[in-house]
Enzyme design. Structure first.
Site, PDB file in Angstrom:
ATOM      1  CD  GLU A 123      -3.083  -0.705   0.035  1.00  0.00           C
ATOM      2  OE1 GLU A 123      -3.254   0.481  -0.289  1.00  0.00           O
ATOM      3  OE2 GLU A 123      -3.663  -1.656  -0.501  1.00  0.00           O
ATOM      4  CG  ASP A 124       0.970   3.723  -2.721  1.00  0.00           C
ATOM      5  OD1 ASP A 124       1.575   3.150  -3.637  1.00  0.00           O
ATOM      6  OD2 ASP A 124      -0.152   4.216  -2.837  1.00  0.00           O
ATOM      7  CB  ALA A 125       4.644   1.325   3.038  1.00  0.00           C
ATOM      8  N   GLY A 128       3.809   8.192  -0.520  1.00  0.00           N
ATOM      9  CA  GLY A 128       3.883   6.996   0.293  1.00  0.00           C
ATOM     10  C   GLY A 128       4.500   7.327   1.621  1.00  0.00           C
ATOM     11  NE  ARG A 132      -1.508   4.175  -7.241  1.00  0.00           N
ATOM     12  CZ  ARG A 132      -0.874   4.025  -6.113  1.00  0.00           C
ATOM     13  NH1 ARG A 132       0.399   4.257  -6.054  1.00  0.00           N
ATOM     14  NH2 ARG A 132      -1.522   3.650  -5.050  1.00  0.00           N
TER      15      ARG A 132
END
Lengths: 1147, 336
Positions: A766-768, A920, A952
């Site tokens: 999740e974009d971390a 992120g 994206r």
């Protein structure tokens, strides 16, 4: 020596240096590629915020004089002999002074620090009578005008970098804002529908067509409609109680013959005639045939709002008054000649009929050509005129009061009284700018939120704010039209930069090369039109008005004449404009549908420069560009020589513009200077934006404003409420031309991180992001926060005042813990570490401040008693004292500002973002030895999860990585300019030559096992921004803590150390689950449990085991209820409702 | 199984070694010291006082990786840890200046210091045995002998740039004897720490202690320590003529030679950077196979300057041995 002189010059100059970007003078000039040099030249002349400066300059230099002109004389109602006349007005210099030498009190930075207003005196020259004598008094100060920074009235205008540094100013700061009471305030550009133009709209459902015009003059603002109602046409106006049949209006305006009405409205088109004929019946039914009858009819309908002591008018006078001044107020009527007004009404009617016949002929409200931008200058002018009028009225009232007195000891001197009110203008201007409330009495206008505090979060956010345009539309209205991207925005307004959410599409930003016009004089243009063969409308025969092939010529929306040769006229007009005989910002275009030529010279139109193409050849040639490079020519020379011209939206719509030189065909009229100017300054930071999905660019526009970086060259001198700075900002490896133009490379906000696109550890979903600890140790993402703390030492009426007391010491002579960071002067020592609970200003207030003074001045030996009210630091992490400033504000109170600094390294949860809308948070910080490494032993600074890419579609980010990697390997910076930039093939070639894979993917080894990874990893530098959202500012938890006084429930919010709410939905879950004891514990016991005595016989609450209503303690039962419930019961009782509790055992 | 890692155009194959006991039914694969001694080789390519490049052949990836990891994170070295700022009127903030000083590599033999006791009282914490004290005391002034016309800050001002060499060693206690031969200096004297202008000054004192890289990157004795695997190029079908020249261009110079017959041959695969360019061209499809030798590690150790690279490597071996020793003495492991 010459070298250093060059360095000192304006920073734009190095863009114009002969050997700019590796190109020297001897290099062959390619017009297609070097044409972009016009852009830095444009910006050198115009600057990024030139629209604000131009508008303010126009206001101060021209508009002020016009206002004085319009409100020139003050007469007395009492003494007919008396008069006062304003002769001249100047801002910042006296009549004998030099307009370039502005007297402002203090340099702008001192105003910022000392919470003062950066302003200059307004001087007027007046002529008035004293007794029998006429006296001319010069340089009378009537107030102080806040000065826009970098305007021609600002001391910074025309300064070089050295002088700027001496004044503690940043040379890269764009200016264009005001400093009021120490805060920087921007007057946002306001977008509105154009004034004094006819807009035709249709409501399909109600079968209504209406033409409306908003008339705006110095005195009034009103809106006139021509509407259809049951296929008949009426005129509607706010101050006329009923709709008036259009024929009646025309008759009242002196067009009595029905034939002439038909000629003026319909011409010889039989379809239009049929549509219009019904309106004659309407007038005939009312029995109105003559002008007098018509005027009386209108006179009866006028809502009369008479001011006091003005004479009562007869009905016909009312009618004349209405036609002459109220309806379509911007057309002035001289000597009761209504013809112009009749023509205007006829024009509106004709447009309505055209739209009735062909519904496509309605106007688009959202079309940028129908919009006008109101800038700081215009708004200031409205405000100033209002205040000036008030000033004059007050003066006059005051004057009359004194003149009324029959006998005066001395001769009356008006000047003695003018100074009394001089504060009104100053405070009025200051208050409006600092609160943003624009309330204008004469227009009954009340507008809030006009000004905003200039956001200094980053250089880009400040810059972005100066180009922002806010719309007048309500945010809550659910119409998509005004929010949609208009094709006519092309090149004028940035296509990417708009906020998300409620203001989406309503707040816009200017594109890079736009200019906003200011008002131009109409009269010379009108005369010129007549010279060019336009038939004057006042002598034109109505019969010829709409004959085939006759074009009406409109100046600022008003018909001024006709021509039978529109093309020749427009060509001649343009030729004159290109030779500089007419202002470059006057636009002219033909509208074939309306058979009209429109000339616009009003202010607020958006326009942009384009290269002129004639006969299929661009007029800008190689040797012109050579002149530009050598510095012989400036942008204005291109304008003067007719190579480049400004087009506004309407004229642009009438042109054929080629994007690139090879696209030019025979009918092409213009050529774009540079294609990337469709974007604004903020969107210009994105590398390869043309490869990104468009919302991603919009997201980056929002995030670029939150990036921490360098703010200004004077950032360490500033004391702002909150300042974020990055310790080691870097300019991006992949630049754009916009970045160079707006000097983002000199004040960057981000770092070039080596990124590996791979999954790692599961802490990156999740974009971390995964950060390398060694990179963090070495300074990656390290930033500082500086927070201002202000206090004033007040003086009290009883001659006591606040003081700062020195530190207190314990028995060992060591300062006590709370005073650990204080110096002997009671202020925090610069450089001291200050922990939570320690104070940085040991302020003390007198204990008897409210007591009145007992008899005269206090005796010297009367010892003042003081109570400590220190300013104490609270925070999870210690801070350091960065600066302490002591000064005096304008009301003579001591002002103390303490700047506290924290240096932060990135931690878990800090937010980062690339320049492609890919934000992120840091999910884990990994030891360097655990990070993957490549053949050279390079390990990444950031690991990014590849799942960020497919949905994206930020291909630009991949291209940035490849170009960045090629740049690193070759030791150059690469370009990712929109619609251009370094080509992928060239970048791949560099990679291969340097021994890397063409794709940018490297073979990596796992840092944990040491084995080669089975996939090739996309690996290279990407510019990463650290965003202002940091965990340290947000973290919050509480076990026990403060409670609200009223309800005894835990307080709310982090700032009040509040509790974490178990909300309604959470409550529902607990109920559904049936955990009743948990519910009880959460909602009552841990919140506001309260023991209460309930009387079981009357059901009311008692106290101390006693029921006051039953006067007994027999049936008292102790129980626990929420305090809020107890409160509710008591409130009900206070309303004469008795809530009675009936208690019984459940089990 | 072969010990060659396959370099395909889109993936890497055969990355994991399988020669451990219990993997296959037939082979023993148990580790044998004698066999290892026979197989193991260590060739040094070159060694300077900052860089060492050597090959380790015939050992397991885990061991090679352990050396790499230990060199980065666990070989102790000395760096500035506590900075006591007495005066700093420069534009650079105390914390940032301290951070910069901390990252300066110091020429100190870590064996000369002992570990600091973190539990000790503040006043007993630092002794002449575990702490090196440096001081920085600079003040900028105008240069009275400035050459007119030259506007560079070096000419106009004195001490306008503060460098790592301005950190002065202050021997404490018996350090004046122990450090007599090797006074503490910065390894790279010209690291810029701060810039000053006339009237600004910095006075501070630095305590340098022993630490490891896993604690903070400044304690890492290496700029980088890493290895790569030896590339192999296997020409399976002869490549001749123009193709041979194109083939040569797909590799860095010196990797591929062309013999008198115009046929390409592998001259020195070690020089290859494995850019995989050759796999992009269809004409070489099936003619060449790229690979890397799984147990041939080409180590590259770059020291920051405090120790020589070979010393760092030897220390990493010692650390690994101590770890093994510790494990062997662990009560849980000692079943027999």
């Amino acid at each position: 020596m010459t070298n250093t002189v060059k360095m000192e010059e304006d920073s734009f100059n190095d863009l114009l240096q002969p050997d700019f970007k590796g190109k020297s003078l001897t290099d062959p000039i390619n017009t297609a590629e070097d044409k972009w040099n016009l852009l830095p030249a444009f910006l050198k002349v115009k600057g990024l915020v030139k629209q604000h400066l131009d508008s303010f300059n126009y206001f101060v230099d021209t508009d002020l004089k016009k206002i004085i002109e319009a409100n020139r004389k003050i007469l007395s109602d009492v003494d007919p002999e008396f008069y006062l006349k304003y002769l001249d007005i100047r801002v910042g210099y006296k009549s004998a002074g030099d307009p370039k030498q502005i007297e402002v009190l203090l340099p702008p930075h001192e105003c910022r620090l000392r919470d003062l207003t950066y302003s200059a005196p307004i001087y007027v020259d007046v002529e008035y009578t004293r007794g029998r004598k006429i006296i001319i008094h010069r340089d009378l100060e009537i107030g102080r005008m806040p000065i826009m920074l970098r305007s021609n009235k600002c001391i910074l205008s025309g300064r070089n970098e050295n002088e700027m540094a001496y004044l503690n100013e940043c040379p890269l700061d764009p200016g264009g804002y005001f400093i009021v009471n120490g805060t920087e305030k921007v007057i946002l550009v306001q977008e509105q529908l154009s004034k004094n133009r006819i807009i035709v709209e249709a409501d399909e459902k109600k079968q209504i067509v209406q033409a409306s015009v908003t008339s705006s003059t110095h005195e009034r603002k009103s809106k006139t409609y021509v509407v259809t109602k049951n296929d008949k046409i009426y005129l509607k106006h706010n101050s006329i109680s009923e709709e008036i049949p259009i024929v009646v209006v025309l008759k009242a305006a002196g067009i009595i013959s029905d034939l002439e009405i038909i000629q003026m409205v319909c011409g010889d088109d039989s379809v239009y005639q049929d549509l219009f004929a019904v309106n004659f019946e309407e007038a005939a039914k009312l029995g109105i045939y003559s002008q007098r009858e018509a005027l009386e009819f209108i006179g009866r309908k006028v809502k009369t709002i008479r001011r006091m002591n003005s004479p009562k008018l007869s009905i016909i006078q009312e009618g004349i008054e209405a036609i002459a001044t109220t309806v379509i107020a911007h057309i002035t009527v001289d000597d009761l000649d209504f013809r112009e007004k009749a023509l205007y009404v006829a024009e509106m009617t004709r447009r309505v009929i055209m739209a009735m016949h062909n519904p496509k002929l309605v106007d688009d409200r959202d079309y940028v050509g129908n919009k006008r931008l109101e800038l700081a200058g215009q708004l200031m002018s409205l405000l100033f005129e209002d205040l000036f009028k008030k000033f004059n009225n007050d003066f006059k009232a005051n004057l009359d009061k004194i003149l009324k007195k029959p006998s005066r000891a001395s001769e009356f001197d008006a000047l003695l009284h003018i100074n009394i009110h001089s504060n009104n203008i100053t405070t009025g201007l200051n208050r409006s700018i600092s609160t943003g409330n624009w309330s204008l009495k004469r227009f009954k206008m009340e507008r809030a939120g006009v000004t905003h505090v200039l956001s200094r979060l980053s250089y880009i956010s400040a810059l972005g704010m100066m180009t922002r345009i806010s719309s007048q539309f309500e945010k809550s209205r659910k119409v998509s039209g005004p929010r949609a991207l208009q094709p006519s925005q092309f090149g004028m307004l940035c296509t990417s930069d708009t906020p998300e959410g409620e203001a989406c599409g309503l707040v816009k930003n200017l594109a890079l090369m736009t200019h906003i016009t200011t008002d131009d004089e109409e009269d010379p243009i009108r005369k010129l039109c007549y010279i060019l063969g336009v038939e004057n409308i006042s002598i034109a025969d109505s019969a010829t008005l709409h004959t085939n092939g006759t074009f009406g010529v409109h100046l600022n929306g008003t018909l001024i004449g006709t021509t039978r040769y529109p093309t020749a006229f427009v060509t001649k007009f343009r030729k004159l404009r290109r030779t500089g005989k007419i202002s470059a910002f006057v636009s002219i275009y033909t509208n074939v549908h309306h058979a009209a030529v429109h000339i616009a010279a009003d202010g607020g139109r958006i326009c942009r420069p384009l290269v002129i193409v004639e006969n299929g050849v661009s007029k800008v040639k190689a040797d012109h560009l050579k002149n530009l490079k050598t510095g012989d020519w400036e942008f204005d020379d291109f304008l003067k020589n007719g190579l480049v011209e400004y087009l506004d939206v309407n004229e642009e719509n009438d042109s054929l513009i080629a994007l690139y030189e090879p696209d030019i065909i025979k009918s092409t009229t213009h050529l774009e200077i540079e294609t990337f100017t469709v974007l604004g300054a903020v969107a210009g930071l994105i590398p390869y934006p043309h490869h990104n999905q468009s919302p991603r660019n919009t997201y980056q526009c929002a995030m670029g404003k939150q990036a921490i970086g360098a703010i200004a060259y004077n950032q360490f001198r500033r004391i702002d409420t909150l300042l974020y700075l990055m310790c080691y900002p870097q300019q991006p490896m992949v630049k754009t031309k916009t970045i160079e133009l707006i000097d983002y490379d000199k004040l960057p906000a981000g770092q070039n991180a080596t990124v590996a696109v791979m999954s790692y550890s599961g802490y990156d979903i999740e974009d971390a992001l995964v950060l390398n600890k060694a990179s963090v140790d070495r300074g990656f993402g390290r930033c500082q926060t500086l927070r201002k703390n202000t206090t004033v030492l007040k003086r009290y009426p009883n001659h006591s005042k606040d003081i700062v007391m020195g530190m207190r010491v314990d028995e060992n002579g060591e300062p006590i813990f709370q005073h650990g960071a204080l110096g002997p002067d009671g202020l925090g020592e610069v450089g001291m570490r200050i922990q939570s609970g320690q104070s940085y200003i040991n302020k003390c207030v007198p204990t008897n401040a409210s007591e009145s003074v007992v008899g005269g001045a206090p005796t010297i030996n009367q010892q003042q008693q003081h109570r400590e009210t220190p300013l104490t630091y609270r925070g999870p992490e210690p801070s350091y004292v960065d600066q302490v400033m002591m000064s005096v504000s304008d009301n003579d109170q001591a002002l103390i500002k303490v700047l506290l600094r924290q240096t932060r390294r990135p931690e878990l949860g800090d937010k980062f973002s690339s320049r492609h809308g890919q934000k992120g948070v840091c999910g884990i910080i990994v030891q360097q030895e655990d990070m993957p490494f490549n053949d050279d032993g390079i390990s990444p600074d950031i690991i990014m999860n590849p799942h960020g890419f497919p949905s994206r579609m930020t291909v630009g980010k991949m291209l940035e990585l490849v170009s960045g990697k090629a740049g690193v390997l070759e030791g150059t910076l690469q370009y990712g300019t929109c619609f251009g930039g370094s080509k992928l093939e060239d970048m791949s070639k560099i990679l291969v030559d340097k021994g890397f894979s063409y794709s940018g993917k490297d073979q990596l080894y796992s840092g944990i096992t040491g084995e080669a990874l089975q996939a090739y990893i996309f690996f290279g530098p990407i510019y990463y921004q650290k965003l202002k959202h940091m965990v340290l500012d947000k973290m919050h938890a509480r076990a026990r803590g403060p409670r609200a006084v009223l309800t005894r429930q835990p307080t709310e919010g982090r700032s009040r150390d509040g509790g974490l709410r178990l909300g309604e939905m959470e409550r529902d879950c607990v109920i559904a689950y049936g955990a009743s004891q948990l519910l009880l514990e959460r909602l009552m016991l841990s919140s506001d449990a309260f023991d209460v005595d309930v009387c079981n016989s009357c059901g009311l609450m008692g106290y101390n085991g006693w029921c006051p209503s039953c006067k007994s303690s027999e049936a008292i039962i102790k129980m626990t209820i929420p305090y809020a419930a107890k409160l509710l019961f008591q409130e009900l009782i206070s309303m004469n409702i008795a809530p009675r509790l009936k208690l019984s055992d459940v089990f | 199984m072969s010990n060659i890692i396959g370099i395909e155009h889109d993936r890497v194959t055969n990355t994991t070694a399988t020669d451990f006991p219990g993997f296959s039914a037939n082979g023993e694969n148990a580790w044998n010291l004698e066999e290892f001694k026979k197989k193991f080789q260590l060739n040094i390519s070159y060694m300077t006082d900052r860089t060492a490049n050597f090959d380790m052949i015939g050992l397991d990836t885990s061991i090679a990786n352990a050396f790499r990891r230990i060199m980065i994170a666990e070989v102790p070295s000395v760096a500035a840890e506590y900075v006591y700022v007495f005066n700093n009127t420069s534009v650079i903030q105390d914390e940032v200046l301290a951070h910069r000083i901390g990252l300066v590599p110091l020429k100190v033999d870590p064996d000369m210091l002992t570990w600091i006791d973190p539990t000790a009282e503040e006043k007993d914490k630092f002794t002449d045995e575990n702490t090196v004290v440096l001081s920085l005391d600079v003040m900028c002034s105008k240069n009275p002998n400035a050459i007119p016309g030259n506007t560079s800050s070096e000419n106009l001002y004195k001490n306008s740039n503060v460098y790592a060499k301005d950190l002065k060693f202050e021997p404490q206690g018996k350090q004046s004897q122990t450090f007599a031969k090797c006074p503490v200096v910065a390894c790279d004297p010209n690291i810029l720490l701060a810039k000053l202008r006339p009237g600004q000054e910095i006075t501070l004192r630095v305590h340098c202690i022993l630490g490891v890289g896993s604690d903070h990157a400044k304690f890492s004795p290496v700029s980088t320590a890493s290895y790569r695997l030896l590339p192999t190029i296997d020409i399976q079908k002869p490549i001749t003529g123009q193709d041979a020249k194109d083939f040569q261009k797909c590799f860095p110079s010196g990797v591929i030679g062309i013999n008198s017959n115009g046929e390409a041959f592998v001259k020195d695969a070690r020089k290859d950077t494995v850019s995989r360019e050759v796999l992009r061209h269809d004409k070489f499809n099936g003619k060449v196979k790229l690979g890397r030798v799984r147990d041939h590690f080409i180590f590259n150790v770059e020291s920051t300057g405090a120790m020589s690279p070979e010393e760092i490597f030897f220390k990493s071996v010692r650390v690994l041995r101590n770890k093994a020793e510790y494990l062997r003495n662990c009560p849980i492991g000692n079943l027999n």
